[in-house]
Design a protein around this motif. Sequence first.
Motif, PDB file in Angstrom:
ATOM      1  N   LEU A   3       0.965  -0.818  -0.106  1.00 44.81           N
ATOM      2  CA  LEU A   3      -0.131  -0.108  -0.301  1.00 44.81           C
ATOM      3  C   LEU A   3       1.146   0.849  -0.362  1.00 44.81           C
ATOM      4  CD1 LEU A   3      -2.877   1.092   0.405  1.00 44.81           C
ATOM      5  CD2 LEU A   3      -2.808   1.130   2.967  1.00 44.81           C
ATOM      6  N   GLY A   4       0.640   2.445  -0.907  1.00 43.17           N
ATOM      7  CA  GLY A   4       1.252   3.528  -0.880  1.00 43.17           C
ATOM      8  C   GLY A   4       1.131   4.540  -1.107  1.00 43.17           C
ATOM      9  N   PRO A   5       1.267   5.960  -0.315  1.00 39.75           N
ATOM     10  CA  PRO A   5       0.463   7.072  -0.557  1.00 39.75           C
ATOM     11  C   PRO A   5       1.069   7.656  -1.655  1.00 39.75           C
ATOM     12  CG  PRO A   5       2.388   7.100   0.649  1.00 39.75           C
ATOM     13  CD  PRO A   5       2.319   6.123   0.666  1.00 39.75           C
ATOM     14  N   VAL A   6      -0.609   8.122  -1.817  1.00 39.29           N
ATOM     15  CA  VAL A   6      -1.136   9.535  -3.074  1.00 39.29           C
ATOM     16  C   VAL A   6      -0.954  10.233  -2.802  1.00 39.29           C
ATOM     17  CG1 VAL A   6      -1.961   9.705  -5.201  1.00 39.29           C
ATOM     18  CG2 VAL A   6      -1.920   7.585  -3.993  1.00 39.29           C
ATOM     19  N   TYR A   7      -0.292  11.718  -3.184  1.00 38.53           N
ATOM     20  CA  TYR A   7       0.097  12.658  -2.421  1.00 38.53           C
ATOM     21  C   TYR A   7      -0.739  13.465  -3.630  1.00 38.53           C
ATOM     22  CZ  TYR A   7       3.343  10.585   0.261  1.00 38.53           C
ATOM     23  OH  TYR A   7       4.432   9.621   1.070  1.00 38.53           O
ATOM     24  N   ASP A   8      -0.787  14.721  -3.140  1.00 36.82           N
ATOM     25  CA  ASP A   8      -1.949  15.829  -3.709  1.00 36.82           C
ATOM     26  C   ASP A   8      -0.626  16.996  -4.018  1.00 36.82           C
ATOM     27  OD1 ASP A   8      -1.980  17.576  -1.508  1.00 36.82           O
ATOM     28  OD2 ASP A   8      -3.443  17.688  -1.179  1.00 36.82           O
ATOM     29  N   SER A   9      -1.005  18.112  -4.896  1.00 33.21           N
ATOM     30  CA  SER A   9      -0.477  19.482  -4.854  1.00 33.21           C
ATOM     31  C   SER A   9       0.312  20.000  -3.837  1.00 33.21           C
ATOM     32  CB  SER A   9      -1.047  19.815  -6.123  1.00 33.21           C
ATOM     33  OG  SER A   9      -2.091  20.918  -5.776  1.00 33.21           O
ATOM     34  N   ASN A  10      -0.264  19.779  -2.563  1.00 35.25           N
ATOM     35  CA  ASN A  10       0.986  20.489  -1.311  1.00 35.25           C
ATOM     36  C   ASN A  10       1.152  19.662  -0.579  1.00 35.25           C
ATOM     37  OD1 ASN A  10      -0.936  22.498  -1.382  1.00 35.25           O
ATOM     38  ND2 ASN A  10      -2.686  21.685  -1.146  1.00 35.25           N
ATOM     39  N   GLY A  11       1.651  17.938  -1.526  1.00 35.29           N
ATOM     40  CA  GLY A  11       1.899  17.469  -0.341  1.00 35.29           C
ATOM     41  C   GLY A  11       1.761  15.986   0.818  1.00 35.29           C
ATOM     42  N   SER A  12       0.220  16.938   0.934  1.00 35.25           N
ATOM     43  CA  SER A  12      -0.234  16.132   1.079  1.00 35.25           C
ATOM     44  C   SER A  12      -1.148  14.567   0.475  1.00 35.25           C
ATOM     45  CB  SER A  12      -2.020  16.461   1.833  1.00 35.25           C
ATOM     46  OG  SER A  12      -1.620  18.015   2.409  1.00 35.25           O
ATOM     47  N   VAL A  13      -1.563  13.878   1.399  1.00 42.94           N
ATOM     48  CA  VAL A  13      -1.564  12.053   1.452  1.00 42.94           C
ATOM     49  C   VAL A  13      -3.439  12.792   1.123  1.00 42.94           C
ATOM     50  CG1 VAL A  13      -2.425   9.944   2.009  1.00 42.94           C
ATOM     51  CG2 VAL A  13      -0.252  10.317   2.313  1.00 42.94           C
ATOM     52  N   SER A  14      -3.856  12.245  -0.532  1.00 44.91           N
ATOM     53  CA  SER A  14      -5.010  12.565  -1.018  1.00 44.91           C
ATOM     54  C   SER A  14      -5.805  11.032  -1.232  1.00 44.91           C
ATOM     55  CB  SER A  14      -5.215  13.385  -2.375  1.00 44.91           C
ATOM     56  OG  SER A  14      -4.236  12.690  -3.100  1.00 44.91           O
ATOM     57  N   GLY A  15      -4.987   9.588  -1.128  1.00 46.23           N
ATOM     58  CA  GLY A  15      -5.408   8.680  -1.147  1.00 46.23           C
ATOM     59  C   GLY A  15      -4.893   7.590  -1.603  1.00 46.23           C
ATOM     60  N   TRP A  16      -4.261   6.351  -1.177  1.00 51.57           N
ATOM     61  CA  TRP A  16      -3.437   5.671  -1.710  1.00 51.57           C
ATOM     62  C   TRP A  16      -3.611   4.688  -3.154  1.00 51.57           C
ATOM     63  CZ3 TRP A  16      -0.665   5.149   2.633  1.00 51.57           C
ATOM     64  CH2 TRP A  16      -1.287   5.885   3.146  1.00 51.57           C
ATOM     65  N   THR A  17      -2.573   4.012  -3.312  1.00 51.07           N
ATOM     66  CA  THR A  17      -3.132   2.526  -3.686  1.00 51.07           C
ATOM     67  C   THR A  17      -1.989   1.544  -3.903  1.00 51.07           C
ATOM     68  OG1 THR A  17      -1.961   2.035  -6.647  1.00 51.07           O
ATOM     69  CG2 THR A  17      -0.431   3.388  -4.824  1.00 51.07           C
ATOM     70  N   GLU A  18      -2.590   0.524  -4.507  1.00 49.88           N
ATOM     71  CA  GLU A  18      -1.759  -1.028  -3.917  1.00 49.88           C
ATOM     72  C   GLU A  18      -2.712  -1.852  -5.081  1.00 49.88           C
ATOM     73  OE1 GLU A  18      -1.931  -3.898  -0.230  1.00 49.88           O
ATOM     74  OE2 GLU A  18      -4.109  -3.901  -1.018  1.00 49.88           O
ATOM     75  N   ALA A  19      -0.772  -2.982  -5.723  1.00 51.52           N
ATOM     76  CA  ALA A  19      -1.771  -3.146  -6.691  1.00 51.52           C
ATOM     77  C   ALA A  19      -2.522  -2.745  -8.339  1.00 51.52           C
ATOM     78  CB  ALA A  19      -2.724  -4.621  -6.673  1.00 51.52           C
ATOM     79  N   ASP A  20      -3.232  -3.374  -8.348  1.00 52.76           N
ATOM     80  CA  ASP A  20      -4.557  -2.657  -9.294  1.00 52.76           C
ATOM     81  C   ASP A  20      -5.813  -1.177  -8.513  1.00 52.76           C
ATOM     82  OD1 ASP A  20      -6.022  -4.547  -8.450  1.00 52.76           O
ATOM     83  OD2 ASP A  20      -6.632  -5.040 -10.259  1.00 52.76           O
ATOM     84  N   ARG A  21      -5.359  -1.123  -7.429  1.00 52.03           N
ATOM     85  CA  ARG A  21      -6.224  -0.727  -6.847  1.00 52.03           C
ATOM     86  C   ARG A  21      -5.961   0.500  -6.854  1.00 52.03           C
ATOM     87  NH1 ARG A  21      -6.002  -5.701  -5.602  1.00 52.03           N
ATOM     88  NH2 ARG A  21      -5.644  -5.111  -3.790  1.00 52.03           N
TER      89      ARG A  21
END
Length: 118
Positions: A3-21
């Motif tokens: 599970l890896g974090p997804v960051y927005d333009s401000n550097g805040s975590v806006s979501g996550w990614t894992e495999a194809d999800r």
Amino acid sequence: MTLGPVYDSNGSVSGWTEADRLYSANGEVIGWLRDGAVYSLGGAHVGWHERGQFRDAAGCVVAWAQDALGGPNKPRKPGEPHRPALGSTPIRPSFSRRMGRIAFLPHWSERTWESYLH
């Protein structure tokens, strides 16, 4: 897959990614990855994922992963993000046809992670 974090333009975590999800910040599946294409939960093609960057239909960066290369300047990230409990994985939809590929731009999108995938 991790599970890896997804960051927005401000550097805040806006979501996550894992495999194809693709997940919301609170751990609900809200989209899919398939062969470099990004799809909404319902299967509509909404953009691309390349070199750690999630791009909208205009080619602008909506969000980025830790391994992102290129694109607009990335802000500093806060400390290690808190990983959410993940919701159940819904049934994969029929995926729509991909949009024609366009040039990627070194700009931030005006879309948020959530609005991008809805």
